[in-house]
Scaffold this active site. Sequence first.
Site, short mmCIF file in Angstrom:
data_model
loop_
_atom_site.label_atom_id
_atom_site.label_comp_id
_atom_site.label_asym_id
_atom_site.label_seq_id
_atom_site.Cartn_x
_atom_site.Cartn_y
_atom_site.Cartn_z
N PRO A 62 -40.63 -29.45 45.45
CA PRO A 62 -41.97 -29.62 44.87
C PRO A 62 -43.05 -28.82 45.60
O PRO A 62 -43.99 -28.32 44.97
CB PRO A 62 -42.20 -31.13 44.99
CG PRO A 62 -40.83 -31.72 44.91
CD PRO A 62 -39.94 -30.75 45.63
N ALA A 113 -42.17 -26.25 47.87
CA ALA A 113 -41.53 -25.06 48.43
C ALA A 113 -40.79 -24.32 47.33
O ALA A 113 -39.58 -24.46 47.17
CB ALA A 113 -40.57 -25.44 49.56
N ARG A 157 -39.02 -5.41 5.51
CA ARG A 157 -40.23 -6.07 5.07
C ARG A 157 -41.20 -5.04 4.46
O ARG A 157 -41.53 -4.03 5.10
CB ARG A 157 -40.91 -6.75 6.26
CG ARG A 157 -42.31 -7.29 6.00
CD ARG A 157 -42.32 -8.48 5.08
NE ARG A 157 -43.62 -9.16 5.08
CZ ARG A 157 -43.94 -10.15 4.28
NH1 ARG A 157 -43.05 -10.60 3.41
NH2 ARG A 157 -45.13 -10.71 4.35
N GLY A 177 -45.25 -11.18 12.18
CA GLY A 177 -46.44 -11.85 11.68
C GLY A 177 -46.26 -13.36 11.64
O GLY A 177 -45.73 -13.96 12.56
N GLY A 178 -46.69 -13.96 10.54
CA GLY A 178 -46.59 -15.41 10.41
C GLY A 178 -45.16 -15.90 10.51
O GLY A 178 -44.90 -16.98 11.06
N GLU A 197 -36.27 -17.45 40.06
CA GLU A 197 -35.61 -16.48 40.95
C GLU A 197 -36.64 -15.55 41.59
O GLU A 197 -36.38 -14.37 41.84
CB GLU A 197 -34.55 -15.67 40.19
CG GLU A 197 -33.41 -16.49 39.65
CD GLU A 197 -32.22 -16.55 40.58
OE1 GLU A 197 -32.15 -15.74 41.51
OE2 GLU A 197 -31.36 -17.42 40.38
N THR A 249 -41.10 -15.27 41.32
CA THR A 249 -42.07 -14.86 40.30
C THR A 249 -42.30 -13.35 40.34
O THR A 249 -41.95 -12.68 41.33
CB THR A 249 -43.41 -15.56 40.52
OG1 THR A 249 -43.95 -15.11 41.79
CG2 THR A 249 -43.27 -17.07 40.53
#
Length: 419
Positions: free
Chosen positions: A138, A140, A303, A375-376, A399, A401
């Site tokens: 938590p 470390a 599309r 898109g949507g 692993e 940041t």
Amino acid sequence: MSENAVTTGFSLDLNEDQIAVRDWLHGFAADVIRPAAAEWDEREETPWPVIQEAAKLGIYSLDFFAQQQFDPTGLGIPITMEELFWGDAGIGLAIVGSALAAVGVVANGTPEQVGTWAPQMFGTPDDVKLAAFCSSEPDAGSDVAAMRTRAVYDEATDEWVLNGTKTWATNGGIAHIHVVVASVDPALGARGQASFIVPPGTPGLSQGQKFKKHGIRASHTAEVVLDGVRVPGHCLLGGKDKLDERLARARERAAAEARGERGEKVKNAAMATFEASRPAVGAQAVGVARAAYEVALDYAKTREQFGRPIIDNQGIAFTLADMRTRIDASRLLVWRASWMANNGKPFTAAEGSMSKLYAGETAKWVTAQAIQILGGNGFTREYPVERMHRDAAIYTIFEGTSEIQRLVIARTLSGLPIR
């Protein structure tokens, strides 16, 4: 590297065996993993049926991962990771999560320990087992030196007593074997740490909270609580003699630094595991990015808007070109680092961190662009890019940041303790 070691020249050409493995894994990812991906993402549970199928085929096994790890070109593991995670990152991590714990044993253990514990991390096709590597805490995560989990040697019984709480542990609490990194000499910080095997059924080890995650939800992630856990002396990876020697060198280095001198560098147990695994994690990110790119490319070609496929618009076409370029660049960085590691080439420019950094950032960016192109539709769970984007977010976090990778690279290049 020993004088008798054989260096394999770097090549971008896969041999017949590598092509066969790649195609075999791709078929498994396409036929077994992908059809199950959405279900297990929604359930947020370990996909045992998929792991068992992988075990029956020989994919989930120590032998398979060992064969890929010892590929002299270094490309066996990256190829494996890319194909499985092209299928789905959550299920992919459920399949390969035990391998990280196995890497921890191989990186720090004796040959006898590797032979004893590594096979138990996978079990058999009829009795599948999992393993967990427990390092983060938590307080470390990136700050490995802040680790509070303690291991105290009880000389009277030749046992180590472990106390503390681990977090973000893949397979934590449900694993058959846990590999736990703990501090044996807190005054030495990260240099005073060691790795321990916690055998199955050991009293005092329990699962804490299981995390409900943004992505990779088919992979079990939880806290591991260690309350007076006693493990035999032979469960200290590397053995006590080796630990005592390493601690003595660490104390000498600390004393030298206190005098303003430069002492011998001492590697800690957790970093030995992460250094070995970062290119593999980069390969996972490449697989996720490639999957999203392929969905976006196919969508853009089919599309239609304003009477023509949307790929006819430069805004879409150029984005796809950039997506593919970044994916290929990421793969090249991963392959280079993997080849260097397998051929004993030192990471003089933190090439392992480079590969993980760039591939992770690429996965996050490519999956975001894939959503934009769809898109949507990309924003719905009807299409997989939404899930891929959620999964990709972890690759700039775990692993190490992206910020920590940049720090490692900058320190390596400059030789300065940049903060």
